[in-house]
Design an enzyme around this catalytic site. Structure first.
Site, short mmCIF file in Angstrom:
data_model
loop_
_atom_site.label_atom_id
_atom_site.label_comp_id
_atom_site.label_asym_id
_atom_site.label_seq_id
_atom_site.Cartn_x
_atom_site.Cartn_y
_atom_site.Cartn_z
N GLY A 46 31.07 63.83 23.67
CA GLY A 46 31.95 63.63 22.54
C GLY A 46 31.93 62.18 22.11
O GLY A 46 31.58 61.28 22.89
N GLN A 51 35.05 54.64 18.41
CA GLN A 51 34.04 54.15 19.33
C GLN A 51 32.86 53.51 18.61
O GLN A 51 32.06 52.81 19.24
CB GLN A 51 33.55 55.27 20.24
CG GLN A 51 34.61 55.72 21.24
CD GLN A 51 34.10 56.83 22.10
OE1 GLN A 51 34.18 58.00 21.74
NE2 GLN A 51 33.54 56.47 23.25
N CYS A 89 32.82 58.13 29.83
CA CYS A 89 33.07 57.71 28.45
C CYS A 89 31.91 56.86 27.98
O CYS A 89 31.46 55.97 28.71
CB CYS A 89 34.38 56.91 28.39
SG CYS A 89 34.84 56.36 26.74
N LEU A 90 31.42 57.12 26.78
CA LEU A 90 30.32 56.32 26.25
C LEU A 90 30.71 54.86 26.07
O LEU A 90 29.83 54.00 26.01
CB LEU A 90 29.83 56.92 24.92
CG LEU A 90 29.15 58.28 25.01
CD1 LEU A 90 28.80 58.80 23.63
CD2 LEU A 90 27.93 58.22 25.91
N HIS A 131 40.02 64.08 25.64
CA HIS A 131 39.48 62.72 25.75
C HIS A 131 39.27 62.10 24.36
O HIS A 131 39.69 60.97 24.11
CB HIS A 131 38.15 62.77 26.52
CG HIS A 131 37.50 61.45 26.72
ND1 HIS A 131 37.47 60.82 27.94
CD2 HIS A 131 36.81 60.65 25.87
CE1 HIS A 131 36.81 59.67 27.83
NE2 HIS A 131 36.40 59.56 26.57
N GLU A 132 38.64 62.86 23.46
CA GLU A 132 38.35 62.32 22.13
C GLU A 132 39.63 62.14 21.30
O GLU A 132 39.76 61.17 20.55
CB GLU A 132 37.33 63.18 21.40
CG GLU A 132 35.98 63.28 22.11
CD GLU A 132 35.38 61.95 22.54
OE1 GLU A 132 35.56 60.93 21.84
OE2 GLU A 132 34.74 61.92 23.61
N HIS A 135 41.21 58.98 22.28
CA HIS A 135 40.57 57.82 21.63
C HIS A 135 41.22 57.55 20.27
O HIS A 135 41.45 56.39 19.91
CB HIS A 135 39.07 58.05 21.43
CG HIS A 135 38.22 57.58 22.55
ND1 HIS A 135 38.21 56.30 23.02
CD2 HIS A 135 37.32 58.26 23.31
CE1 HIS A 135 37.34 56.17 24.00
NE2 HIS A 135 36.80 57.37 24.21
#
Length: 180
Positions: A46, A51, A89-90, A131-132, A135
């Protein structure tokens, strides 16, 4: 096709709540394409607009063969069942930590053209949707950890080759911590 650099932990954009999308136009559709291109390039599950430095409530996902995007997402939880397992996480590349999340979620929002969308997820898909959405609220998964896990995560962040600078303060999540 446009791959955009992913912002890493410590960048203030990651802890700033995103603004709701009010205009569903070609620019929004281009943002969604850029998010998908970047997600594919990074081989993630995701990716939220914040991000890549865009403060709008948009994210894309691709988990277990299910892919899509949500604009202005809102989450509902059909029950109290939880899962506790590895999450990455990216924006914290290469690091994974056990994090408690809800097992099931219903995510409602819109597509990039403004039509209503609903995604029902369990397990990894539920983890990704939570998670997203976090963010977009300026919440990182490290904020959801209990104190011992958070300390271990911060040690790993400081040792990571991509991290360069003083560690930002980790805030306590404004959302309920699961399992507590």
């Amino acid at each position: 096709m446009s791959v955009v650099p992913v912002r890493t932990f410590g960048d203030p954009v990651l802890t700033t709540p995103a603004d709701p999308v009010t205009t569903f136009d070609a620019e929004l559709r281009r943002l969604v394409r850029d998010l998908f291109d970047t997600l594919e390039s990074e081989r993630g599950s995701g990716l939220a607009a914040v991000q890549i430095g865009v403060g709008q409530r948009v994210f894309v996902f691709h988990v277990d063969g299910v892919h899509g995007h949500l604009v202005n997402p809102v989450l509902d939880f059909p029950d109290d069942e939880e899962q506790d397992g590895p999450e990455g996480c990216l924006s914290m590349p290469g690091l994974y930590f056990d994090t408690v999340r809800r097992q099931h979620v219903v995510a409602r929002g819109h597509c990039d053209r403004g039509d209503p969308v609903q995604v029902v997820g369990s397990g990894e898909l539920a983890r990704c949707l939570q998670h997203e959405t976090d963010h977009l609220d300026g919440v990182l998964f490290i904020d959801r950890m209990d104190t011992p896990r958070r300390r271990a995560a911060m040690r790993a962040v400081r040792a990571a080759p991509w991290f360069g600078g003083p560690a930002p303060l980790v805030k306590v999540s404004p959302h309920p911590l699961y399992g507590k």
